[in-house]
Every structure is written in C-alpha cells, then in structure tokens.
Design a protein around this motif. Structure first.
Motif, PDB file in Angstrom:
ATOM      1  N   GLY A  85     -27.434   2.754  37.375  1.00  0.00           N
ATOM      2  CA  GLY A  85     -27.163   3.632  36.355  1.00  0.00           C
ATOM      3  C   GLY A  85     -25.849   3.635  35.700  1.00  0.00           C
ATOM      4  N   PRO A  86     -25.321   4.530  34.846  1.00  0.00           N
ATOM      5  CA  PRO A  86     -24.254   4.193  33.990  1.00  0.00           C
ATOM      6  C   PRO A  86     -22.876   4.297  34.871  1.00  0.00           C
ATOM      7  N   ASN A  87     -22.743   4.838  35.935  1.00  0.00           N
ATOM      8  CA  ASN A  87     -21.747   4.782  36.771  1.00  0.00           C
ATOM      9  C   ASN A  87     -21.858   3.744  37.918  1.00  0.00           C
ATOM     10  N   ASP A  88     -22.766   2.671  37.729  1.00  0.00           N
ATOM     11  CA  ASP A  88     -22.760   1.596  38.631  1.00  0.00           C
ATOM     12  C   ASP A  88     -21.779   0.425  38.089  1.00  0.00           C
ATOM     13  N   GLN A  89     -20.426   0.934  38.802  1.00  0.00           N
ATOM     14  CA  GLN A  89     -19.472  -0.018  38.414  1.00  0.00           C
ATOM     15  C   GLN A  89     -18.779  -0.723  39.689  1.00  0.00           C
ATOM     16  N   THR A  90     -19.418  -1.405  40.199  1.00  0.00           N
ATOM     17  CA  THR A  90     -19.169  -1.992  41.586  1.00  0.00           C
ATOM     18  C   THR A  90     -17.855  -2.499  41.847  1.00  0.00           C
ATOM     19  N   ASP A  91     -17.338  -3.148  40.661  1.00  0.00           N
ATOM     20  CA  ASP A  91     -16.004  -3.642  40.828  1.00  0.00           C
ATOM     21  C   ASP A  91     -14.904  -2.648  40.955  1.00  0.00           C
ATOM     22  N   LEU A  92     -15.092  -1.342  40.374  1.00  0.00           N
ATOM     23  CA  LEU A  92     -14.412  -0.218  40.467  1.00  0.00           C
ATOM     24  C   LEU A  92     -14.476   0.299  41.736  1.00  0.00           C
ATOM     25  N   ALA A  93     -15.723   0.335  42.537  1.00  0.00           N
ATOM     26  CA  ALA A  93     -15.890   0.767  43.626  1.00  0.00           C
ATOM     27  C   ALA A  93     -15.016  -0.039  44.615  1.00  0.00           C
ATOM     28  N   ALA A  94     -15.205  -1.613  44.519  1.00  0.00           N
ATOM     29  CA  ALA A  94     -14.499  -2.445  45.256  1.00  0.00           C
ATOM     30  C   ALA A  94     -13.045  -2.023  45.463  1.00  0.00           C
ATOM     31  N   LYS A  95     -12.509  -1.735  44.250  1.00  0.00           N
ATOM     32  CA  LYS A  95     -10.927  -1.602  44.082  1.00  0.00           C
ATOM     33  C   LYS A  95     -10.613  -0.332  45.065  1.00  0.00           C
ATOM     34  N   TRP A  96     -11.505   0.595  45.082  1.00  0.00           N
ATOM     35  CA  TRP A  96     -11.278   1.831  45.728  1.00  0.00           C
ATOM     36  C   TRP A  96     -11.276   1.715  47.304  1.00  0.00           C
ATOM     37  N   TYR A  97     -12.534   1.112  47.705  1.00  0.00           N
ATOM     38  CA  TYR A  97     -12.498   0.567  49.060  1.00  0.00           C
ATOM     39  C   TYR A  97     -11.757  -0.236  49.531  1.00  0.00           C
ATOM     40  N   ALA A  98     -11.023  -1.263  48.994  1.00  0.00           N
ATOM     41  CA  ALA A  98      -9.988  -2.103  49.264  1.00  0.00           C
ATOM     42  C   ALA A  98      -8.734  -1.324  49.490  1.00  0.00           C
ATOM     43  N   LYS A  99      -8.327  -0.252  48.705  1.00  0.00           N
ATOM     44  CA  LYS A  99      -6.963   0.641  48.905  1.00  0.00           C
ATOM     45  C   LYS A  99      -7.503   1.230  49.966  1.00  0.00           C
ATOM     46  N   ALA A 100      -8.631   1.704  50.641  1.00  0.00           N
ATOM     47  CA  ALA A 100      -8.748   2.760  51.865  1.00  0.00           C
ATOM     48  C   ALA A 100      -8.739   1.629  52.964  1.00  0.00           C
ATOM     49  N   ALA A 101      -9.451   0.369  52.682  1.00  0.00           N
ATOM     50  CA  ALA A 101      -9.331  -0.409  53.733  1.00  0.00           C
ATOM     51  C   ALA A 101      -8.216  -0.848  54.227  1.00  0.00           C
ATOM     52  N   ASP A 105      -9.169   2.348  56.866  1.00  0.00           N
ATOM     53  CA  ASP A 105     -10.658   3.008  56.940  1.00  0.00           C
ATOM     54  C   ASP A 105     -11.487   1.922  57.127  1.00  0.00           C
ATOM     55  N   VAL A 106     -12.148   1.781  58.473  1.00  0.00           N
ATOM     56  CA  VAL A 106     -13.072   0.728  58.814  1.00  0.00           C
ATOM     57  C   VAL A 106     -14.405   1.256  57.958  1.00  0.00           C
ATOM     58  N   LYS A 107     -14.762   2.267  57.523  1.00  0.00           N
ATOM     59  CA  LYS A 107     -16.092   2.700  56.898  1.00  0.00           C
ATOM     60  C   LYS A 107     -15.897   2.036  55.459  1.00  0.00           C
ATOM     61  N   ALA A 108     -14.673   2.237  54.965  1.00  0.00           N
ATOM     62  CA  ALA A 108     -14.425   1.486  53.600  1.00  0.00           C
ATOM     63  C   ALA A 108     -14.623  -0.033  53.712  1.00  0.00           C
ATOM     64  N   LEU A 109     -13.935  -0.595  54.733  1.00  0.00           N
ATOM     65  CA  LEU A 109     -14.195  -2.030  55.085  1.00  0.00           C
ATOM     66  C   LEU A 109     -15.520  -2.452  55.205  1.00  0.00           C
ATOM     67  N   CYS A 110     -16.316  -1.812  55.645  1.00  0.00           N
ATOM     68  CA  CYS A 110     -17.736  -1.975  55.830  1.00  0.00           C
ATOM     69  C   CYS A 110     -18.563  -2.048  54.566  1.00  0.00           C
ATOM     70  N   ASN A 111     -18.120  -0.779  53.691  1.00  0.00           N
ATOM     71  CA  ASN A 111     -18.771  -0.831  52.505  1.00  0.00           C
ATOM     72  C   ASN A 111     -18.419  -1.924  51.505  1.00  0.00           C
ATOM     73  N   LEU A 112     -17.127  -2.293  51.437  1.00  0.00           N
ATOM     74  CA  LEU A 112     -16.623  -3.358  50.783  1.00  0.00           C
ATOM     75  C   LEU A 112     -17.296  -4.647  51.098  1.00  0.00           C
ATOM     76  N   SER A 113     -17.437  -4.802  52.546  1.00  0.00           N
ATOM     77  CA  SER A 113     -18.252  -6.141  53.066  1.00  0.00           C
ATOM     78  C   SER A 113     -19.646  -6.099  52.345  1.00  0.00           C
ATOM     79  N   ASN A 114     -20.344  -5.069  51.974  1.00  0.00           N
ATOM     80  CA  ASN A 114     -21.812  -4.833  51.684  1.00  0.00           C
ATOM     81  C   ASN A 114     -21.615  -5.265  50.274  1.00  0.00           C
ATOM     82  N   ILE A 115     -20.623  -4.998  49.447  1.00  0.00           N
ATOM     83  CA  ILE A 115     -20.516  -5.156  47.934  1.00  0.00           C
ATOM     84  C   ILE A 115     -20.466  -6.767  47.934  1.00  0.00           C
TER      85      ILE A 115
END
Length: 184
Positions: A85-101, A105-115
């Motif tokens: 969709g229009p908000n599918d900006q995975t690079d931006l998601a990865a940046k926020w997950y990396a900040k939390a990881a 934050d282990v859940k953020a680390l897990c989601n970042l690995s999925n990306i």
C-alpha cells in the motif's frame, strides 16, 4: 552486537519532524482528531490520529515500544494491512525497528530480521537476517527461533543445518506452550 541504522533505499527518507511535533501536538489538542503530517523531505505524509501522534512523540523521545509501533505503521513485511500500500515503506520501518532494537527491544530485533530475510524486498540481506535472528534467539525470542530454523532449513542465508533447525523449532514450541499455559 552492534545494530546500525539500515541503509535507506530512498535517500532523504527520514521521518524527521522533531521540531514540528510540539506545534502539531498542540494543534491537535485544540479539537481536531486527525492531523496531516509532512516530513521535511516530503517523503512521508499522511493523516495521523491524536493517539498515533502521542505514540510518535513517545517514539521520538526514545520509548522502545513506541518506536516498534511506529515501525509497524510502515512495515509491509510484517504487517499485512500495510503490504504493497501507500504506507509500505520498509526502509523507514527498518530504521524505527533498529532504534528500538539498539535499546534492547527483542521484538523489534525479530521484526527487523524478518525485513532483511525476505529476498523479494529491497533491503534483503540474508547474512544480516541470520545474525539478528541469532541475537534474538539468544535472548529467548521463540518467533525468532522459528525464523532461524527456517533459515537453517532452506540454506539460502546460512549453512544448512537440519538438526539444529529441529531443536530450535522444538524449543520455540515449548516456550510458546509455556506462555499459553501461564496466560490461561
């Protein structure tokens, strides 16, 4: 392990609204329940509710759960509602997950690995995905154990190891079952 900012597919695609967020928050408190945000680069724009605005404010201040949730808004890999969709900006998601990881934050680390594990996405990096999943597995995250087992079974990102994959899957199932019984 050092978790660095992921490379950006679209240079300048930072959600950089720290200076404007206070004004937007104040305007939102005066009755409007939806606010339009545009970042400085013009890369991201959209409407945001007061609840999401508060969450964004917390994320910008370093709240890891808030950072993970903001990442979820843009994560077309882990969030089916956003995918393609229009908000599918995975690079931006990865940046926020990396900040939390980086803050533990282990859940953020897990989601970042999925990306990084998805070869059909622009940020694919199989070896990094395995490294992140190893880290999350070491911290006891069962979903990451399953993801690592998948990597070990397919052999694309790392050396094939069916025996270790089976052990990881069994361990993940045991942890998830224990959580279910504890929550019941």
């Amino acid at each position: 392990m050092e978790i660095s900012e992921p490379r950006t597919v679209n240079p300048g695609a930072e959600l950089d609204i720290c200076a404007e967020i206070v004004q937007i928050y104040e305007a939102n408190r005066q009755g409007s329940d939806v606010v339009r945000l545009v970042d400085g680069s013009g890369f991201w724009e959209g409407e945001i509710s007061s609840g999401r605005l508060t969450l964004l404010w917390r994320a910008l201040k370093g709240d890891t759960a808030g950072q993970r949730e903001v990442a979820w808004w843009f994560d077309g890999m882990n969030n089916e509602e956003v995918k393609d969709g229009p908000n599918d900006q995975t690079d931006l998601a990865a940046k926020w997950y990396a900040k939390a990881a980086r803050c533990g934050d282990v859940k953020a680390l897990c989601n970042l690995s999925n990306i990084y594990c998805s070869s059909d996405r622009p940020l694919w990096n199989g070896p990094l995905a395995v490294e992140l999943r190893e880290e999350a597995t070491a911290r006891g995250e069962p979903h990451s154990m399953k993801g690592l087992a998948f990597c070990l079974e397919c052999g694309n990102c790392c050396k094939w190891d069916g025996r270790r994959a089976a052990k990881l899957k069994a361990r993940a199932e045991r942890i998830l079952k224990e959580r279910d019984h504890a929550g019941a």
